[in-house]
Design a protein around this motif. Sequence first.
Motif, PDB file in Angstrom:
ATOM      1  N   ALA A 175       5.469  -1.720   7.056  1.00  0.00           N
ATOM      2  CA  ALA A 175       6.554  -1.394   6.890  1.00  0.00           C
ATOM      3  C   ALA A 175       6.845   0.168   7.065  1.00  0.00           C
ATOM      4  O   ALA A 175       7.862   1.073   6.874  1.00  0.00           O
ATOM      5  CB  ALA A 175       7.501  -1.628   6.160  1.00  0.00           C
ATOM      6  N   GLY A 176       5.683   1.476   6.521  1.00  0.00           N
ATOM      7  CA  GLY A 176       5.225   2.586   6.250  1.00  0.00           C
ATOM      8  C   GLY A 176       4.892   3.367   5.808  1.00  0.00           C
ATOM      9  O   GLY A 176       5.985   4.131   5.328  1.00  0.00           O
ATOM     10  N   VAL A 177       5.153   1.954   4.135  1.00  0.00           N
ATOM     11  CA  VAL A 177       4.831   3.207   2.884  1.00  0.00           C
ATOM     12  C   VAL A 177       3.740   3.936   3.131  1.00  0.00           C
ATOM     13  O   VAL A 177       2.588   3.958   3.151  1.00  0.00           O
ATOM     14  CB  VAL A 177       5.467   2.140   1.932  1.00  0.00           C
ATOM     15  N   SER A 178       3.285   4.382   2.689  1.00  0.00           N
ATOM     16  CA  SER A 178       1.640   6.014   2.062  1.00  0.00           C
ATOM     17  C   SER A 178       0.621   5.554   1.447  1.00  0.00           C
ATOM     18  O   SER A 178       0.250   5.891   1.326  1.00  0.00           O
ATOM     19  CB  SER A 178       2.569   7.811   2.418  1.00  0.00           C
ATOM     20  N   ALA A 179       2.158   4.953   0.250  1.00  0.00           N
ATOM     21  CA  ALA A 179       1.475   4.406  -0.771  1.00  0.00           C
ATOM     22  C   ALA A 179       1.589   3.335  -1.299  1.00  0.00           C
ATOM     23  O   ALA A 179       2.479   3.384  -1.797  1.00  0.00           O
ATOM     24  CB  ALA A 179       0.855   5.930  -2.436  1.00  0.00           C
TER      25      ALA A 179
ATOM     26  N   ARG B  89      -7.059  11.405  -2.796  1.00  0.00           N
ATOM     27  CA  ARG B  89      -6.783  10.192  -1.387  1.00  0.00           C
ATOM     28  C   ARG B  89      -4.560  10.053  -1.548  1.00  0.00           C
ATOM     29  O   ARG B  89      -3.811  10.855  -0.837  1.00  0.00           O
ATOM     30  CB  ARG B  89      -7.573   8.551  -1.772  1.00  0.00           C
ATOM     31  N   LEU B  90      -4.670  10.115  -3.081  1.00  0.00           N
ATOM     32  CA  LEU B  90      -3.150  10.095  -3.425  1.00  0.00           C
ATOM     33  C   LEU B  90      -2.038  10.894  -2.679  1.00  0.00           C
ATOM     34  O   LEU B  90      -1.548  11.372  -1.576  1.00  0.00           O
ATOM     35  CB  LEU B  90      -2.855   9.778  -4.263  1.00  0.00           C
TER      36      LEU B  90
ATOM     37  N   PRO C   1      -3.225   4.172  -0.212  1.00  0.00           N
ATOM     38  CA  PRO C   1      -4.130   4.100  -1.798  1.00  0.00           C
ATOM     39  C   PRO C   1      -3.118   3.341  -2.540  1.00  0.00           C
ATOM     40  O   PRO C   1      -2.029   3.233  -2.745  1.00  0.00           O
ATOM     41  CB  PRO C   1      -4.122   5.685  -2.872  1.00  0.00           C
ATOM     42  N   VAL C   2      -3.223   3.061  -3.727  1.00  0.00           N
ATOM     43  CA  VAL C   2      -2.802   2.294  -4.532  1.00  0.00           C
ATOM     44  C   VAL C   2      -2.823   2.919  -5.996  1.00  0.00           C
ATOM     45  O   VAL C   2      -3.804   3.021  -6.233  1.00  0.00           O
ATOM     46  CB  VAL C   2      -3.599   0.915  -4.838  1.00  0.00           C
ATOM     47  N   VAL C   3      -1.717   3.442  -6.233  1.00  0.00           N
ATOM     48  CA  VAL C   3      -1.276   3.795  -8.172  1.00  0.00           C
ATOM     49  C   VAL C   3      -1.087   2.742  -9.623  1.00  0.00           C
ATOM     50  O   VAL C   3      -0.267   1.536  -8.397  1.00  0.00           O
ATOM     51  CB  VAL C   3       0.250   4.449  -8.196  1.00  0.00           C
ATOM     52  N   ALA C   4      -1.855   2.490 -10.410  1.00  0.00           N
ATOM     53  CA  ALA C   4      -2.331   2.083 -10.879  1.00  0.00           C
ATOM     54  C   ALA C   4      -0.248   2.708 -12.082  1.00  0.00           C
ATOM     55  O   ALA C   4      -0.694   3.847 -13.166  1.00  0.00           O
ATOM     56  CB  ALA C   4      -2.914   2.010 -12.466  1.00  0.00           C
TER      57      ALA C   4
END
Length: 347
Positions: free
Chosen positions: A135-139, A60-61, A173-176
Amino acid sequence: MANPPAPARNVSRWTPEGLLGPIVDEKRLETELLEGDLAHRPDHPLNLRLAFYAPSTPGRLGRAIRRGDGRLAVIGALKRFTPAAYDDARGLSDGRWSSAAGNMDDGRRGPPPQTGRLLSSLDDIGRDGRRLAAAGVSALAVHVDERRYGTDISDLAAVVKAVAGTSAEPGPPVVAADVVVHPLQIAAAAEAGATAVTIVAGAALPDLESLLNTATLLGLEGVVEAASDLEVAYALDVGATALYLTDVDRSTGRLRPGAGVALRRGVPEWVTTIAGGGFTTAGDAWAAADAGFDAVMLGEVLLRNRRLEGYVAEVTGRERDVSRRFFEAMGYDGRDDPAAKAGARRL
Ligand SMILES: O=P(O)(O)OC[C@@H](O)[C@@H](O)c1c[nH]c2ccccc12
Protein backbone atom coordinates in the motif's frame (compact mmCIF):
# COMPACT_ATOMS: atom_id res chain seq x y z
CA MET A 1 18.34 5.96 70.36
CA ALA A 2 19.70 6.87 66.96
CA ASN A 3 17.63 6.27 63.87
CA PRO A 4 18.40 3.03 62.10
CA PRO A 5 20.51 3.60 59.00
CA ALA A 6 18.50 4.40 55.89
CA PRO A 7 18.19 1.44 53.56
CA ALA A 8 20.74 1.52 50.76
CA ARG A 9 19.28 2.86 47.55
CA ASN A 10 20.68 2.21 44.18
CA VAL A 11 20.82 5.76 42.90
CA SER A 12 21.96 4.66 39.46
CA ARG A 13 18.50 3.19 38.91
CA TRP A 14 16.37 5.76 37.18
CA THR A 15 12.72 5.65 38.17
CA PRO A 16 10.60 6.81 35.26
CA GLU A 17 7.43 8.76 35.74
CA GLY A 18 3.87 7.46 35.91
CA LEU A 19 2.81 4.66 33.60
CA LEU A 20 6.36 4.15 32.37
CA GLY A 21 7.47 3.00 35.83
CA PRO A 22 5.78 -0.43 35.87
CA ILE A 23 6.70 -1.04 32.21
CA VAL A 24 10.36 -0.41 32.96
CA ASP A 25 10.21 -2.61 36.08
CA GLU A 26 8.74 -5.40 34.04
CA LYS A 27 11.30 -5.06 31.24
CA ARG A 28 14.12 -5.08 33.80
CA LEU A 29 12.75 -8.23 35.40
CA GLU A 30 12.35 -9.97 32.05
CA THR A 31 15.83 -9.10 30.87
CA GLU A 32 17.40 -10.04 34.20
CA LEU A 33 15.77 -13.47 34.02
CA LEU A 34 16.93 -13.83 30.43
CA GLU A 35 20.43 -12.74 31.39
CA GLY A 36 20.46 -15.43 34.08
CA ASP A 37 19.32 -18.06 31.60
CA LEU A 38 22.03 -17.03 29.15
CA ALA A 39 24.85 -16.80 31.68
CA HIS A 40 25.95 -20.37 31.12
CA ARG A 41 25.43 -20.41 27.38
CA PRO A 42 28.19 -18.34 25.81
CA ASP A 43 27.33 -19.68 22.35
CA HIS A 44 23.69 -18.61 22.54
CA PRO A 45 22.84 -16.41 19.51
CA LEU A 46 22.06 -13.43 21.76
CA ASN A 47 25.40 -13.74 23.57
CA LEU A 48 27.17 -13.97 20.23
CA ARG A 49 25.37 -10.86 19.03
CA LEU A 50 26.63 -8.99 22.07
CA ALA A 51 30.15 -10.41 21.77
CA PHE A 52 30.75 -9.76 18.07
CA TYR A 53 29.88 -6.32 16.89
CA ALA A 54 28.41 -5.69 13.47
CA PRO A 55 30.87 -4.55 10.80
CA SER A 56 28.71 -1.53 10.02
CA THR A 57 25.38 0.14 10.66
CA PRO A 58 23.88 0.48 7.20
CA GLY A 59 21.41 3.30 7.89
CA ARG A 60 18.59 1.76 5.88
CA LEU A 61 15.78 3.27 7.93
CA GLY A 62 17.09 6.80 7.57
CA ARG A 63 17.45 6.38 3.82
CA ALA A 64 14.02 4.79 3.44
CA ILE A 65 12.14 7.54 5.24
CA ARG A 66 14.07 10.65 4.15
CA ARG A 67 12.45 10.79 0.78
CA GLY A 68 14.04 13.92 -0.58
CA ASP A 69 11.06 14.62 -2.87
CA GLY A 70 9.24 16.81 -0.38
CA ARG A 71 6.85 14.00 0.50
CA LEU A 72 6.19 12.38 3.80
CA ALA A 73 7.09 8.74 4.42
CA VAL A 74 4.78 6.45 6.36
CA ILE A 75 5.92 3.91 8.93
CA GLY A 76 3.20 1.34 9.54
CA ALA A 77 3.09 0.15 13.17
CA LEU A 78 1.86 -3.41 13.68
CA LYS A 79 0.21 -4.36 16.97
CA ARG A 80 -2.77 -6.49 17.93
CA PHE A 81 -3.92 -4.40 20.89
CA THR A 82 -3.81 -0.83 21.98
CA PRO A 83 -3.07 -0.57 25.71
CA ALA A 84 -6.12 0.05 27.89
CA ALA A 85 -4.31 2.85 29.70
CA TYR A 86 -4.15 4.93 26.50
CA ASP A 87 -7.84 4.60 25.77
CA ASP A 88 -8.67 5.36 29.41
CA ALA A 89 -6.67 8.54 29.23
CA ARG A 90 -8.43 9.53 26.01
CA GLY A 91 -11.87 8.84 27.46
CA LEU A 92 -12.40 6.04 24.98
CA SER A 93 -13.12 3.28 27.49
CA ASP A 94 -16.55 1.91 26.81
CA GLY A 95 -16.39 -1.72 27.77
CA ARG A 96 -15.03 -2.95 24.48
CA TRP A 97 -12.10 -4.61 26.22
CA SER A 98 -10.95 -7.99 25.22
CA SER A 99 -8.45 -9.66 27.42
CA ALA A 100 -5.00 -9.13 26.03
CA ALA A 101 -2.75 -11.86 24.79
CA GLY A 102 0.36 -12.43 26.80
CA ASN A 103 -0.38 -15.25 29.12
CA MET A 104 2.71 -15.70 31.19
CA ASP A 105 1.94 -19.25 32.14
CA ASP A 106 5.37 -19.93 33.56
CA GLY A 107 4.28 -17.59 36.32
CA ARG A 108 7.67 -15.95 36.55
CA ARG A 109 7.13 -12.78 34.71
CA GLY A 110 5.53 -10.47 37.20
CA PRO A 111 2.04 -8.98 37.13
CA PRO A 112 -0.88 -10.52 35.22
CA PRO A 113 -1.49 -9.33 31.68
CA GLN A 114 -3.22 -6.01 31.23
CA THR A 115 -6.25 -5.66 29.09
CA GLY A 116 -6.42 -3.72 25.90
CA ARG A 117 -8.61 -3.04 22.92
CA LEU A 118 -8.23 -5.46 20.04
CA LEU A 119 -7.25 -3.63 16.85
CA SER A 120 -6.64 -6.51 14.52
CA SER A 121 -6.00 -10.20 15.03
CA LEU A 122 -3.08 -10.16 12.55
CA ASP A 123 -3.44 -13.93 12.17
CA ASP A 124 -0.78 -13.96 9.50
CA ILE A 125 1.28 -10.96 10.50
CA GLY A 126 3.76 -11.46 7.65
CA ARG A 127 0.92 -11.10 5.17
CA ASP A 128 -0.26 -7.96 6.97
CA GLY A 129 3.25 -6.53 6.72
CA ARG A 130 3.30 -7.24 2.99
CA ARG A 131 -0.13 -5.67 2.60
CA LEU A 132 1.10 -2.44 4.23
CA ALA A 133 4.26 -2.45 2.11
CA ALA A 134 2.18 -2.94 -1.05
CA ALA A 135 0.00 0.00 0.00
CA GLY A 136 3.04 2.28 -0.05
CA VAL A 137 4.46 2.47 3.46
CA SER A 138 8.23 3.05 3.49
CA ALA A 139 8.98 1.13 6.68
CA LEU A 140 7.25 -1.04 9.24
CA ALA A 141 7.39 -1.11 13.02
CA VAL A 142 6.42 -4.14 15.11
CA HIS A 143 5.72 -3.73 18.80
CA VAL A 144 7.80 -6.08 20.90
CA ASP A 145 5.60 -6.18 23.97
CA GLU A 146 3.23 -9.10 24.21
CA ARG A 147 1.60 -7.87 27.38
CA ARG A 148 0.58 -4.44 26.15
CA TYR A 149 0.38 -4.80 22.38
CA GLY A 150 -0.11 -8.54 21.84
CA THR A 151 2.85 -8.77 19.47
CA ASP A 152 6.31 -10.05 20.35
CA ILE A 153 9.75 -10.75 18.98
CA SER A 154 8.53 -13.74 16.95
CA ASP A 155 6.03 -11.45 15.19
CA LEU A 156 8.90 -9.09 14.40
CA ALA A 157 10.92 -11.97 12.93
CA ALA A 158 7.90 -13.12 10.89
CA VAL A 159 7.39 -9.64 9.43
CA VAL A 160 11.09 -9.25 8.60
CA LYS A 161 11.01 -12.57 6.78
CA ALA A 162 7.81 -11.82 4.91
CA VAL A 163 8.92 -8.44 3.55
CA ALA A 164 12.62 -9.21 3.06
CA GLY A 165 12.74 -8.94 -0.75
CA THR A 166 16.03 -9.63 -2.52
CA SER A 167 19.51 -8.21 -1.98
CA ALA A 168 19.09 -6.16 -5.15
CA GLU A 169 15.68 -4.99 -4.08
CA PRO A 170 15.35 -5.24 -0.31
CA GLY A 171 11.93 -4.81 1.26
CA PRO A 172 11.03 -2.04 3.70
CA PRO A 173 13.15 -1.76 6.86
CA VAL A 174 11.50 -3.04 10.02
CA VAL A 175 11.73 -1.21 13.35
CA ALA A 176 11.52 -3.03 16.69
CA ALA A 177 9.18 -0.86 18.79
CA ASP A 178 10.13 -1.67 22.34
CA VAL A 179 10.82 0.05 25.65
CA VAL A 180 14.52 -0.72 25.77
CA VAL A 181 16.23 -0.90 29.16
CA HIS A 182 18.85 -3.58 28.48
CA PRO A 183 21.29 -4.47 25.64
CA LEU A 184 19.75 -7.96 25.38
CA GLN A 185 16.57 -6.44 23.95
CA ILE A 186 18.63 -4.79 21.22
CA ALA A 187 20.46 -8.06 20.56
CA ALA A 188 17.10 -9.84 20.25
CA ALA A 189 15.85 -7.22 17.78
CA ALA A 190 19.04 -7.63 15.74
CA GLU A 191 18.70 -11.41 15.83
CA ALA A 192 15.11 -11.10 14.56
CA GLY A 193 16.37 -9.03 11.63
CA ALA A 194 15.23 -5.55 12.65
CA THR A 195 16.88 -2.57 10.97
CA ALA A 196 16.26 -0.20 13.86
CA VAL A 197 15.07 -0.12 17.44
CA THR A 198 13.16 2.54 19.35
CA ILE A 199 14.54 3.67 22.68
CA VAL A 200 12.11 5.59 24.88
CA ALA A 201 14.07 8.44 26.43
CA GLY A 202 11.82 8.73 29.48
CA ALA A 203 12.37 5.06 30.26
CA ALA A 204 16.09 4.82 29.56
CA LEU A 205 17.29 8.26 30.55
CA PRO A 206 20.68 7.77 32.28
CA ASP A 207 21.38 4.76 30.04
CA LEU A 208 20.26 6.42 26.82
CA GLU A 209 23.77 7.06 25.54
CA SER A 210 25.05 3.56 26.18
CA LEU A 211 21.90 1.93 24.76
CA LEU A 212 22.20 4.08 21.62
CA ASN A 213 25.83 3.04 21.30
CA THR A 214 24.88 -0.61 21.76
CA ALA A 215 22.35 -0.29 18.93
CA THR A 216 25.01 1.16 16.63
CA LEU A 217 27.55 -1.51 17.60
CA LEU A 218 25.02 -4.25 16.85
CA GLY A 219 24.29 -2.72 13.44
CA LEU A 220 20.92 -1.16 14.29
CA GLU A 221 19.75 2.41 14.00
CA GLY A 222 18.46 3.80 17.27
CA VAL A 223 15.31 5.90 17.16
CA VAL A 224 14.83 7.88 20.35
CA GLU A 225 11.24 8.49 21.41
CA ALA A 226 11.17 11.83 23.21
CA ALA A 227 8.17 13.51 24.84
CA SER A 228 9.52 16.83 26.16
CA ASP A 229 11.97 19.55 25.18
CA LEU A 230 14.29 18.28 27.87
CA GLU A 231 14.26 14.75 26.49
CA VAL A 232 14.86 16.06 22.96
CA ALA A 233 17.83 18.13 24.14
CA TYR A 234 19.21 15.19 26.10
CA ALA A 235 18.78 12.79 23.17
CA LEU A 236 20.59 15.17 20.80
CA ASP A 237 23.28 15.69 23.41
CA VAL A 238 24.06 11.98 23.58
CA GLY A 239 24.18 11.68 19.80
CA ALA A 240 20.70 10.62 18.67
CA THR A 241 20.29 10.97 14.90
CA ALA A 242 16.66 9.87 14.68
CA LEU A 243 13.81 11.05 16.89
CA TYR A 244 10.23 9.87 17.31
CA LEU A 245 8.38 12.91 18.67
CA THR A 246 5.06 11.40 19.63
CA ASP A 247 1.85 13.13 20.65
CA VAL A 248 1.34 10.40 23.26
CA ASP A 249 2.76 11.15 26.67
CA ARG A 250 3.76 7.68 27.79
CA SER A 251 3.92 8.63 31.44
CA THR A 252 0.23 9.61 31.55
CA GLY A 253 -1.13 7.85 28.46
CA ARG A 254 -2.60 11.18 27.38
CA LEU A 255 -2.79 12.34 23.82
CA ARG A 256 -1.47 15.86 23.32
CA PRO A 257 -2.33 16.84 19.75
CA GLY A 258 0.36 19.01 18.24
CA ALA A 259 2.96 18.14 20.90
CA GLY A 260 5.26 16.49 18.37
CA VAL A 261 5.12 19.48 16.03
CA ALA A 262 6.04 21.79 18.90
CA LEU A 263 8.95 19.52 19.91
CA ARG A 264 10.25 19.52 16.32
CA ARG A 265 11.18 23.21 16.52
CA GLY A 266 14.86 23.55 17.13
CA VAL A 267 15.77 20.04 15.99
CA PRO A 268 18.51 20.34 13.36
CA GLU A 269 17.67 19.34 9.78
CA TRP A 270 20.17 16.50 9.69
CA VAL A 271 18.28 14.63 12.39
CA THR A 272 15.66 12.23 11.02
CA THR A 273 12.30 13.02 12.61
CA ILE A 274 9.16 10.93 12.92
CA ALA A 275 5.78 12.18 14.17
CA GLY A 276 2.79 10.16 15.30
CA GLY A 277 0.67 8.80 18.09
CA GLY A 278 -3.10 8.90 17.67
CA PHE A 279 -3.00 10.35 14.14
CA THR A 280 -6.31 9.78 12.39
CA THR A 281 -6.67 12.13 9.44
CA ALA A 282 -4.38 12.89 6.52
CA GLY A 283 -4.42 16.46 7.87
CA ASP A 284 -2.62 15.30 11.01
CA ALA A 285 0.12 13.89 8.81
CA TRP A 286 0.30 16.97 6.59
CA ALA A 287 0.74 19.23 9.59
CA ALA A 288 3.72 17.06 10.53
CA ALA A 289 5.06 17.29 6.97
CA ASP A 290 4.81 21.08 7.00
CA ALA A 291 6.60 21.16 10.36
CA GLY A 292 9.52 19.39 8.70
CA PHE A 293 9.03 15.79 9.79
CA ASP A 294 10.42 13.13 7.49
CA ALA A 295 7.87 10.49 8.40
CA VAL A 296 4.74 9.66 10.36
CA MET A 297 4.22 6.55 12.45
CA LEU A 298 0.67 5.27 11.90
CA GLY A 299 -0.83 2.33 13.77
CA GLU A 300 -4.54 2.04 14.40
CA VAL A 301 -5.56 4.21 11.46
CA LEU A 302 -3.83 1.79 9.06
CA LEU A 303 -4.79 -1.41 10.83
CA ARG A 304 -8.47 -0.54 10.80
CA ASN A 305 -8.64 1.04 7.38
CA ARG A 306 -10.85 -0.25 4.61
CA ARG A 307 -9.24 1.92 1.97
CA LEU A 308 -5.64 1.49 2.96
CA GLU A 309 -4.01 2.27 -0.36
CA GLY A 310 -6.03 5.43 -0.92
CA TYR A 311 -5.25 6.61 2.59
CA VAL A 312 -1.50 6.08 2.28
CA ALA A 313 -1.57 7.75 -1.15
CA GLU A 314 -3.36 10.74 0.38
CA VAL A 315 -0.81 11.07 3.18
CA THR A 316 2.20 10.71 0.92
CA GLY A 317 0.75 12.46 -2.12
CA ARG A 318 1.02 16.02 -0.93
CA GLU A 319 4.23 17.96 -1.09
CA ARG A 320 5.19 19.68 2.12
CA ASP A 321 4.39 23.36 2.44
CA VAL A 322 7.61 24.94 3.57
CA SER A 323 6.32 28.52 3.57
CA ARG A 324 5.04 28.24 7.13
CA ARG A 325 8.42 27.15 8.35
CA PHE A 326 10.02 29.92 6.37
CA PHE A 327 7.92 32.50 8.20
CA GLU A 328 8.70 30.83 11.50
CA ALA A 329 12.38 30.99 10.72
CA MET A 330 11.85 34.72 10.08
CA GLY A 331 10.45 35.11 13.58
CA TYR A 332 6.74 34.70 12.92
CA ASP A 333 5.12 32.38 15.38
CA GLY A 334 1.52 31.37 14.63
CA ARG A 335 1.10 29.42 17.83
CA ASP A 336 -1.03 32.09 19.49
CA ASP A 337 -3.29 32.37 16.48
CA PRO A 338 -6.83 31.68 17.78
CA ALA A 339 -7.89 30.33 14.37
CA ALA A 340 -5.12 27.75 14.54
CA LYS A 341 -6.20 26.81 18.04
CA ALA A 342 -9.82 26.41 17.02
CA GLY A 343 -8.76 24.04 14.29
CA ALA A 344 -6.77 21.89 16.70
CA ARG A 345 -7.28 18.24 16.08
CA ARG A 346 -9.48 16.16 18.32
CA LEU A 347 -9.46 12.40 18.37
O1 LIG B 1 -1.37 5.44 15.33
P1 LIG B 1 -1.35 4.83 16.71
O2 LIG B 1 -2.28 3.64 16.77
O3 LIG B 1 -1.54 5.80 17.81
O4 LIG B 1 0.08 4.19 16.92
C1 LIG B 1 1.28 4.69 16.38
C2 LIG B 1 2.43 4.59 17.33
O5 LIG B 1 2.48 5.75 18.07
C3 LIG B 1 2.34 3.45 18.29
O6 LIG B 1 2.29 2.25 17.62
C4 LIG B 1 3.51 3.52 19.24
C5 LIG B 1 3.44 3.78 20.54
N1 LIG B 1 4.69 3.77 21.06
C6 LIG B 1 5.57 3.48 20.10
C7 LIG B 1 6.94 3.32 20.16
C8 LIG B 1 7.61 3.05 19.00
C9 LIG B 1 6.91 2.90 17.80
C10 LIG B 1 5.54 3.03 17.76
C11 LIG B 1 4.86 3.33 18.92
